[in-house]
Design an enzyme around this catalytic site. Structure first.
Site, PDB file in Angstrom:
ATOM      1  N   SER A   1       0.826  -1.212   0.000  1.00  0.00           N
ATOM      2  CA  SER A   1       0.000   0.000   0.000  1.00  0.00           C
ATOM      3  C   SER A   1       0.854   1.253   0.000  1.00  0.00           C
ATOM      4  O   SER A   1       1.707   1.443   0.875  1.00  0.00           O
ATOM      5  CB  SER A   1      -0.890   0.047   1.251  1.00  0.00           C
ATOM      6  OG  SER A   1      -1.634  -1.135   1.367  1.00  0.00           O
TER       7      SER A   1
ATOM      8  N   HIS B   1      -3.996  -0.123  -4.689  1.00  0.00           N
ATOM      9  CA  HIS B   1      -3.255  -1.208  -5.338  1.00  0.00           C
ATOM     10  C   HIS B   1      -3.691  -1.234  -6.785  1.00  0.00           C
ATOM     11  O   HIS B   1      -4.862  -1.401  -7.088  1.00  0.00           O
ATOM     12  CB  HIS B   1      -3.561  -2.555  -4.666  1.00  0.00           C
ATOM     13  CG  HIS B   1      -2.895  -2.743  -3.347  1.00  0.00           C
ATOM     14  ND1 HIS B   1      -1.813  -3.564  -3.160  1.00  0.00           N
ATOM     15  CD2 HIS B   1      -3.149  -2.196  -2.147  1.00  0.00           C
ATOM     16  CE1 HIS B   1      -1.432  -3.509  -1.903  1.00  0.00           C
ATOM     17  NE2 HIS B   1      -2.232  -2.686  -1.260  1.00  0.00           N
TER      18      HIS B   1
ATOM     19  N   HIS C   1      -4.424 -10.129  -1.143  1.00  0.00           N
ATOM     20  CA  HIS C   1      -4.503 -10.439   0.285  1.00  0.00           C
ATOM     21  C   HIS C   1      -5.519 -11.548   0.503  1.00  0.00           C
ATOM     22  O   HIS C   1      -6.531 -11.612  -0.201  1.00  0.00           O
ATOM     23  CB  HIS C   1      -4.949  -9.214   1.081  1.00  0.00           C
ATOM     24  CG  HIS C   1      -4.140  -7.976   0.821  1.00  0.00           C
ATOM     25  ND1 HIS C   1      -4.382  -7.141  -0.239  1.00  0.00           N
ATOM     26  CD2 HIS C   1      -3.090  -7.443   1.499  1.00  0.00           C
ATOM     27  CE1 HIS C   1      -3.521  -6.135  -0.217  1.00  0.00           C
ATOM     28  NE2 HIS C   1      -2.713  -6.294   0.822  1.00  0.00           N
TER      29      HIS C   1
ATOM     30  N   TYR D   1      -7.577 -11.697   2.861  1.00  0.00           N
ATOM     31  CA  TYR D   1      -8.857 -11.135   3.326  1.00  0.00           C
ATOM     32  C   TYR D   1      -9.768 -10.734   2.168  1.00  0.00           C
ATOM     33  O   TYR D   1     -10.954 -10.509   2.353  1.00  0.00           O
ATOM     34  CB  TYR D   1      -8.642  -9.958   4.294  1.00  0.00           C
ATOM     35  CG  TYR D   1      -7.978  -8.734   3.695  1.00  0.00           C
ATOM     36  CD1 TYR D   1      -8.645  -7.904   2.805  1.00  0.00           C
ATOM     37  CD2 TYR D   1      -6.674  -8.398   4.042  1.00  0.00           C
ATOM     38  CE1 TYR D   1      -8.036  -6.786   2.253  1.00  0.00           C
ATOM     39  CE2 TYR D   1      -6.046  -7.286   3.504  1.00  0.00           C
ATOM     40  CZ  TYR D   1      -6.738  -6.490   2.614  1.00  0.00           C
ATOM     41  OH  TYR D   1      -6.132  -5.396   2.064  1.00  0.00           O
ATOM     42  N   GLU D   2      -9.194 -10.649   0.955  1.00  0.00           N
ATOM     43  CA  GLU D   2     -10.024 -10.356  -0.215  1.00  0.00           C
ATOM     44  C   GLU D   2     -10.802 -11.596  -0.662  1.00  0.00           C
ATOM     45  O   GLU D   2     -11.657 -11.501  -1.535  1.00  0.00           O
ATOM     46  CB  GLU D   2      -9.143  -9.858  -1.373  1.00  0.00           C
ATOM     47  CG  GLU D   2      -8.464  -8.526  -1.093  1.00  0.00           C
ATOM     48  CD  GLU D   2      -7.486  -8.145  -2.209  1.00  0.00           C
ATOM     49  OE1 GLU D   2      -7.949  -7.609  -3.218  1.00  0.00           O
ATOM     50  OE2 GLU D   2      -6.280  -8.399  -2.050  1.00  0.00           O
TER      51      GLU D   2
ATOM     52  N   ALA E   1       2.737  -2.133   4.428  1.00  0.00           N
ATOM     53  CA  ALA E   1       2.420  -1.156   5.467  1.00  0.00           C
ATOM     54  C   ALA E   1       2.027  -1.964   6.699  1.00  0.00           C
ATOM     55  O   ALA E   1       1.356  -2.987   6.574  1.00  0.00           O
ATOM     56  CB  ALA E   1       1.266  -0.270   5.018  1.00  0.00           C
TER      57      ALA E   1
ATOM     58  N   MET F   1      -1.363  -7.506   7.333  1.00  0.00           N
ATOM     59  CA  MET F   1      -2.273  -8.475   6.713  1.00  0.00           C
ATOM     60  C   MET F   1      -1.735  -9.073   5.414  1.00  0.00           C
ATOM     61  O   MET F   1      -2.510  -9.556   4.584  1.00  0.00           O
ATOM     62  CB  MET F   1      -3.620  -7.800   6.433  1.00  0.00           C
ATOM     63  CG  MET F   1      -4.265  -7.171   7.659  1.00  0.00           C
ATOM     64  SD  MET F   1      -5.745  -6.254   7.243  1.00  0.00           S
ATOM     65  CE  MET F   1      -6.033  -5.352   8.786  1.00  0.00           C
ATOM     66  N   SER F   2      -0.407  -9.045   5.247  1.00  0.00           N
ATOM     67  CA  SER F   2       0.136  -9.542   3.962  1.00  0.00           C
ATOM     68  C   SER F   2       1.496 -10.181   4.164  1.00  0.00           C
ATOM     69  O   SER F   2       1.865 -10.566   5.266  1.00  0.00           O
ATOM     70  CB  SER F   2       0.253  -8.367   2.983  1.00  0.00           C
ATOM     71  OG  SER F   2       1.254  -7.458   3.418  1.00  0.00           O
TER      72      SER F   2
ATOM     73  N   ASN G   1       1.155   3.253  11.514  1.00  0.00           N
ATOM     74  CA  ASN G   1       0.333   3.572  12.694  1.00  0.00           C
ATOM     75  C   ASN G   1       0.757   2.703  13.870  1.00  0.00           C
ATOM     76  O   ASN G   1       1.440   1.701  13.693  1.00  0.00           O
ATOM     77  CB  ASN G   1      -1.149   3.306  12.389  1.00  0.00           C
ATOM     78  CG  ASN G   1      -1.394   1.853  11.992  1.00  0.00           C
ATOM     79  OD1 ASN G   1      -1.151   1.470  10.836  1.00  0.00           O
ATOM     80  ND2 ASN G   1      -1.844   1.055  12.928  1.00  0.00           N
TER      81      ASN G   1
ATOM     82  N   HIS H   1      -3.995  12.185  11.068  1.00  0.00           N
ATOM     83  CA  HIS H   1      -3.855  11.372   9.858  1.00  0.00           C
ATOM     84  C   HIS H   1      -2.837  12.003   8.908  1.00  0.00           C
ATOM     85  O   HIS H   1      -2.034  11.304   8.291  1.00  0.00           O
ATOM     86  CB  HIS H   1      -5.220  11.226   9.184  1.00  0.00           C
ATOM     87  CG  HIS H   1      -5.212  10.283   8.032  1.00  0.00           C
ATOM     88  ND1 HIS H   1      -4.764   8.979   8.136  1.00  0.00           N
ATOM     89  CD2 HIS H   1      -5.589  10.444   6.743  1.00  0.00           C
ATOM     90  CE1 HIS H   1      -4.874   8.387   6.972  1.00  0.00           C
ATOM     91  NE2 HIS H   1      -5.363   9.252   6.093  1.00  0.00           N
TER      92      HIS H   1
END
Ligand code: HPA
Length: 273
Positions: free
Chosen positions: A29, A60, A82, A84-85, A112, A210-211, A234, A246
């Site tokens: 990302s 992406h 990913h 989660y997709e 990230a 997550m990757s 973060n 942010h």
């Protein structure tokens, strides 16, 4: 019958012609701009690769950028897949194994990630020293292709020690702050609870994301040399004492991404020597 990795390799070969990539880069990302440095790029949209899925996450892009950076033939993935997709873990293995079959020897992965350590601030760059697979998923589940790698692959040097030393050496030379840590893979897509973040700290992880881990497992299985970088965007849930804006996070992440780009270019040069 040929398995999917072999089919995908044949498809990629026909699209790449006589270009043989040595190093594959997976750009996470906000890190896709690294591919902009490829000279005379051959760009292949995922949609035009038979057997390739589409990237569904915004930010992406969904294409391969192939060509030279410095002295290296690289294949950059602008956009990754990913779990989660909804993709199967084995699909990620097929892609990485296909890269190996067309000649790729090194894999550089970027992502990230959230920090689990207070001194690892948003904007920091972390070299992945090791990982924890907390997803319960594995890309190598199913029949093993013995021509690609062993049934029970060793993970004791998953992130190649020699390349890691080189990365730290270059970072020092270039005055780029580079932390070192353990990356923990969660399936996602939700961010962690505060209790989960405390649990992951207790497990010895330094960053969470997550990757990356499925790609690394498949690459190590196939005997590739792997290097991984996390851009800390973060703090993990509950770690933040003061509210972070942010805009601040984005600016810091952007600076880290530029440093990462510098580091990767220098590394690609050294990897040929
Ligand atoms: N958790 C999981 N994945 C992430 C995070 C996080 O805090 N930040 C970026 N990717």
């Amino acid at each position: 019958m040929m398995n999917t990795a072999h089919q995908l390799a044949a498809e990629l070969k026909s699209l790449l012609g006589n270009f043989v990539p040595q190093t594959a880069l997976i750009l996470g990302s906000g890190l896709g701009t690294i591919a902009d440095a490829v000279e005379n790029p051959l760009i292949i949209e995922y949609a035009d690769i038979k057997g390739f899925p589409q990237s569904t996450v915004s930010g992406h892009r969904g294409r391969l950028v192939c060509g030279r950076i410095g002295q290296q033939n690289v294949l950059c993935m602008q956009g990754r897949f990913h779990l989660y997709e909804g993709y199967a873990a084995t699909l990620i293995a097929d892609i990485i194994h296909a890269y190996k079959l067309i000649g790729v020897q090194n894999l550089i992965v970027t992502n990230a990630a959230g920090s689990l350590r207070r001194e690892l601030e948003p904007g920091a760059l972390m070299l992945i020293a090791d990982h924890i697979n907390f997803s319960g998923r594995n890309p190598l589940v199913g029949p093993n292709d013995d021509s690609l790698g062993p049934r029970f692959p060793d993970m004791s040097n998953a992130y190649d020690q020699e390349l890691r030393l080189k990365a730290h050496q270059i970072a020092r030379q270039e005055m780029i702050p580079l932390a070192d840590g353990v990356y923990l893979w969660v399936l996602g897509p939700n961010f962690e609870t505060a209790a989960e973040i405390r649990a992951f700290q207790a497990l010895g992880a330094d960053a969470v994301g997550m990757s990356t881990v499925p790609e690394v497992i498949a690459a190590v299985h196939a005997g590739m040399r792997v290097l991984g970088f996390s851009v800390i965007t973060n703090y993990g849930t509950g770690l933040q004492t003061q509210p972070q804006t942010h805009a601040e996070t984005l600016a810091k992440a952007d600076a880290a991404a530029q440093n990462l780009q510098k580091l990767i270019f220098a590394l690609l040069k050294e990897m040929n020597e």
